[in-house]
Write an enzyme that holds these catalytic residues in place. Structure first.
Site, PDB file in Angstrom:
ATOM      1  NE  ARG A  82      -0.331  -8.285  16.107  1.00 15.34           N
ATOM      2  CZ  ARG A  82       0.770  -8.248  16.827  1.00 15.34           C
ATOM      3  NH1 ARG A  82       1.562  -9.299  16.887  1.00 15.34           N
ATOM      4  NH2 ARG A  82       1.109  -7.157  17.490  1.00 15.34           N
ATOM      5  CG  ASN A  95      -3.471  -8.464   5.165  1.00 17.99           C
ATOM      6  OD1 ASN A  95      -4.559  -8.998   4.917  1.00 17.99           O
ATOM      7  ND2 ASN A  95      -3.176  -8.003   6.364  1.00 17.99           N
ATOM      8  CG  HIS A 175       4.272  -1.778  12.897  1.00 19.51           C
ATOM      9  ND1 HIS A 175       4.093  -1.250  14.162  1.00 19.51           N
ATOM     10  CD2 HIS A 175       3.075  -2.305  12.546  1.00 19.51           C
ATOM     11  CE1 HIS A 175       2.844  -1.449  14.536  1.00 19.51           C
ATOM     12  NE2 HIS A 175       2.203  -2.095  13.582  1.00 19.51           N
TER      13      HIS A 175
HETATM   14  P1  NAI Z   1     -10.932  -5.351  10.245  1.00 19.06           P
HETATM   15  O1  NAI Z   1     -11.097  -6.788   9.907  1.00 19.06           O
HETATM   16  O2  NAI Z   1     -11.778  -4.780  11.323  1.00 19.06           O
HETATM   17  O3  NAI Z   1     -11.145  -4.460   8.935  1.00 19.06           O
HETATM   18  C1  NAI Z   1     -10.545  -4.744   7.726  1.00 19.06           C
HETATM   19  C2  NAI Z   1     -11.521  -4.376   6.635  1.00 19.06           C
HETATM   20  O4  NAI Z   1     -10.891  -4.528   5.373  1.00 19.06           O
HETATM   21  C3  NAI Z   1     -12.786  -5.255   6.609  1.00 19.06           C
HETATM   22  O5  NAI Z   1     -13.942  -4.470   6.771  1.00 19.06           O
HETATM   23  C4  NAI Z   1     -12.737  -5.911   5.236  1.00 19.06           C
HETATM   24  O6  NAI Z   1     -14.017  -6.129   4.651  1.00 19.06           O
HETATM   25  C5  NAI Z   1     -11.903  -4.902   4.454  1.00 19.06           C
HETATM   26  N1  NAI Z   1     -11.323  -5.450   3.225  1.00 19.06           N
HETATM   27  C6  NAI Z   1     -10.756  -6.657   3.026  1.00 19.06           C
HETATM   28  N2  NAI Z   1     -10.349  -6.779   1.750  1.00 19.06           N
HETATM   29  C7  NAI Z   1     -10.652  -5.625   1.127  1.00 19.06           C
HETATM   30  C8  NAI Z   1     -10.480  -5.127  -0.188  1.00 19.06           C
HETATM   31  N3  NAI Z   1      -9.895  -5.866  -1.151  1.00 19.06           N
HETATM   32  N4  NAI Z   1     -10.918  -3.891  -0.473  1.00 19.06           N
HETATM   33  C9  NAI Z   1     -11.509  -3.129   0.472  1.00 19.06           C
HETATM   34  N5  NAI Z   1     -11.716  -3.536   1.737  1.00 19.06           N
HETATM   35  C10 NAI Z   1     -11.282  -4.772   2.068  1.00 19.06           C
HETATM   36  O7  NAI Z   1      -9.389  -5.142  10.581  1.00 19.06           O
HETATM   37  P2  NAI Z   1      -8.729  -3.901  11.367  1.00 19.06           P
HETATM   38  O8  NAI Z   1      -8.655  -4.207  12.806  1.00 19.06           O
HETATM   39  O9  NAI Z   1      -9.411  -2.673  10.911  1.00 19.06           O
HETATM   40  O10 NAI Z   1      -7.224  -3.946  10.805  1.00 19.06           O
HETATM   41  C11 NAI Z   1      -6.970  -3.604   9.463  1.00 19.06           C
HETATM   42  C12 NAI Z   1      -5.498  -3.811   9.121  1.00 19.06           C
HETATM   43  O11 NAI Z   1      -4.701  -2.876   9.837  1.00 19.06           O
HETATM   44  C13 NAI Z   1      -4.947  -5.194   9.510  1.00 19.06           C
HETATM   45  O12 NAI Z   1      -4.074  -5.670   8.523  1.00 19.06           O
HETATM   46  C14 NAI Z   1      -4.203  -4.923  10.804  1.00 19.06           C
HETATM   47  O13 NAI Z   1      -3.205  -5.885  11.057  1.00 19.06           O
HETATM   48  C15 NAI Z   1      -3.624  -3.560  10.486  1.00 19.06           C
HETATM   49  N6  NAI Z   1      -3.196  -2.774  11.640  1.00 19.06           N
HETATM   50  C16 NAI Z   1      -2.042  -2.054  11.487  1.00 19.06           C
HETATM   51  C17 NAI Z   1      -1.580  -1.244  12.480  1.00 19.06           C
HETATM   52  C18 NAI Z   1      -0.347  -0.423  12.257  1.00 19.06           C
HETATM   53  O14 NAI Z   1       0.164   0.203  13.192  1.00 19.06           O
HETATM   54  N7  NAI Z   1       0.201  -0.366  11.039  1.00 19.06           N
HETATM   55  C19 NAI Z   1      -2.280  -1.177  13.787  1.00 19.06           C
HETATM   56  C20 NAI Z   1      -3.501  -1.935  13.825  1.00 19.06           C
HETATM   57  C21 NAI Z   1      -3.934  -2.712  12.775  1.00 19.06           C
END
Ligand code: NAI
Length: 308
Positions: A82, A95, A175
């Site tokens: 986000r 997502n 969450h």
């Molecule tokens: P980011 O944008 O840095 O990384 C996401 C990665 O996913 C990118 O490198 C992108 O190319 C890749 N990606 C997208 N579609 C894909 C697919 N079909 N197959 C493989 N890779 C794909 O984002 P960030 O900061 O790493 O966050 C990732 C997710 O984690 C987000 O949805 C975020 O909201 C969530 N999140 C959840 C938390 C939790 O406590 N559950 C805490 C922090 C983030």
């Protein structure tokens, strides 16, 4: 042991880095859809092996799931994070498609794996991973409460003037900024209830600051956080691969526990080699149970979006 981390972005790469530094597995695969990203980050991380002294072999892959074959644990972090002002729930449109596709591909090559879901909105993405893979429910774990509990301990430590590591405190429920429930009544500092040392106003402030902990960081950083989310993912991997049987709050499929069914929601669970192995019933009081039910309603509404 073999671990795969899907999504080599901020959270995925940090999680992989923590896994490698702690030498939690012999083989670690980083996979991303973006050409070269996972390979590049895997190489960069591998080049820290000589400096940090770990033996884990890290490889990267651009969407080639055959490289993930036989993974014992898979961490899914792929998807949009986000931006300031956004809720986690607003990410569902993009997502859900990403997480479903990833979970199905993972299953083809690792039919007996344990999946840790981090992508947001995490409670709904965990439910989606469970239904899309049909894996036994103990093998699907959502990571949210583990992070929120760490943030809760941080907020408590700021008021108590102690180390977050000296505290025990859990956040249950969803969450989301309005769905998580920091259980201050159960929080302890070296076995003493923290409520003994905090005024009512302080307690309210700590709970409120915990609930918007992620949003506060997103505002400061410009995107969502990664150090604590990555470390929280790695802590769950550690408890699985070392069969530590540690207690974490995780999002798991409920079948009557805490009064809820057909939903994945954050509750205290024991994490070991079989995934989540046991749900602990904390015995919520009427107010806490009402909050838990409200949280479940909100998550259930979000899950219904998957059906439309
Ligand atoms: P980011 O944008 O840095 O990384 C996401 C990665 O996913 C990118 O490198 C992108 O190319 C890749 N990606 C997208 N579609 C894909 C697919 N079909 N197959 C493989 N890779 C794909 O984002 P960030 O900061 O790493 O966050 C990732 C997710 O984690 C987000 O949805 C975020 O909201 C969530 N999140 C959840 C938390 C939790 O406590 N559950 C805490 C922090 C983030």
């Amino acid at each position: 042991m073999k671990v795969t981390v899907v999504g080599a972005g901020a959270v995925g790469a940090t999680c992989a880095d923590n896994i490698a530094r702690a030498a939690l597995c012999e083989e670690l695969v980083l996979l991303d859809i973006k050409e070269g990203l996972a390979e590049g980050k895997a190489q960069d991380m591998m080049q820290t092996a000589a400096l940090l002294g770990f033996d884990t072999r890290i490889t990267g892959s651009t969407n080639d799931y055959s490289k993930t074959a036989g993974s014992d644990v898979v961490v899914i972090t792929s998807g949009l994070p986000r931006k300031p002002g956004m809720t986690r729930e607003e990410l569902i449109g993009t997502n859900a498609g990403i997480v479903k596709g990833v979970a199905e591909n993972i299953l083809k090559y690792s039919p007996n794996t344990i999946i840790i879901v981090i992508s947001n909105p995490m409670d709904t993405m965990t439910y989606l991973a469970l239904t899309a893979t049909g894996l036994p429910k103990n093998r699907i774990i959502g990571m949210g409460g583990t992070l929120d509990s760490a943030r809760f301990k941080y907020q408590l430590s700021q008021h108590l003037g102690c180390s977050p590591a000296d505290l025990n405190a859990v956040v249950v429920g969803g969450h989301g900024d309005t769905t998580m429930i920091p259980l201050i009544r159960y929080a302890t500092w070296n076995s003493a209830p923290v409520t003994k040392f905090l005024s009512e106003d302080q307690q309210k402030q700590i709970v409120a600051d915990t609930m918007v902990g992620g949003a506060t960081l997103t505002k400061l950083i410009g995107t969502s956080a990664w150090y604590a989310p990555g470390a929280a993912g790695a802590a769950l991997v550690k408890s699985i691969v070392r069969d530590e049987k540690k207690l974490f709050t995780c999002c798991v499929s409920l079948d009557g526990e805490y009064g809820q069914k057909d939903i994945c929601l954050g509750v205290p669970v024991v994490i070991g080699k079989n995934g989540w192995e046991k749900i602990l019933d904390f015995g919520l009081n009427a107010d806490e149970q009402a909050l838990f039910n409200k949280s479940a309603d909100a998550v259930r509404n979000m899950n219904d979006v998957l059906k439309t």
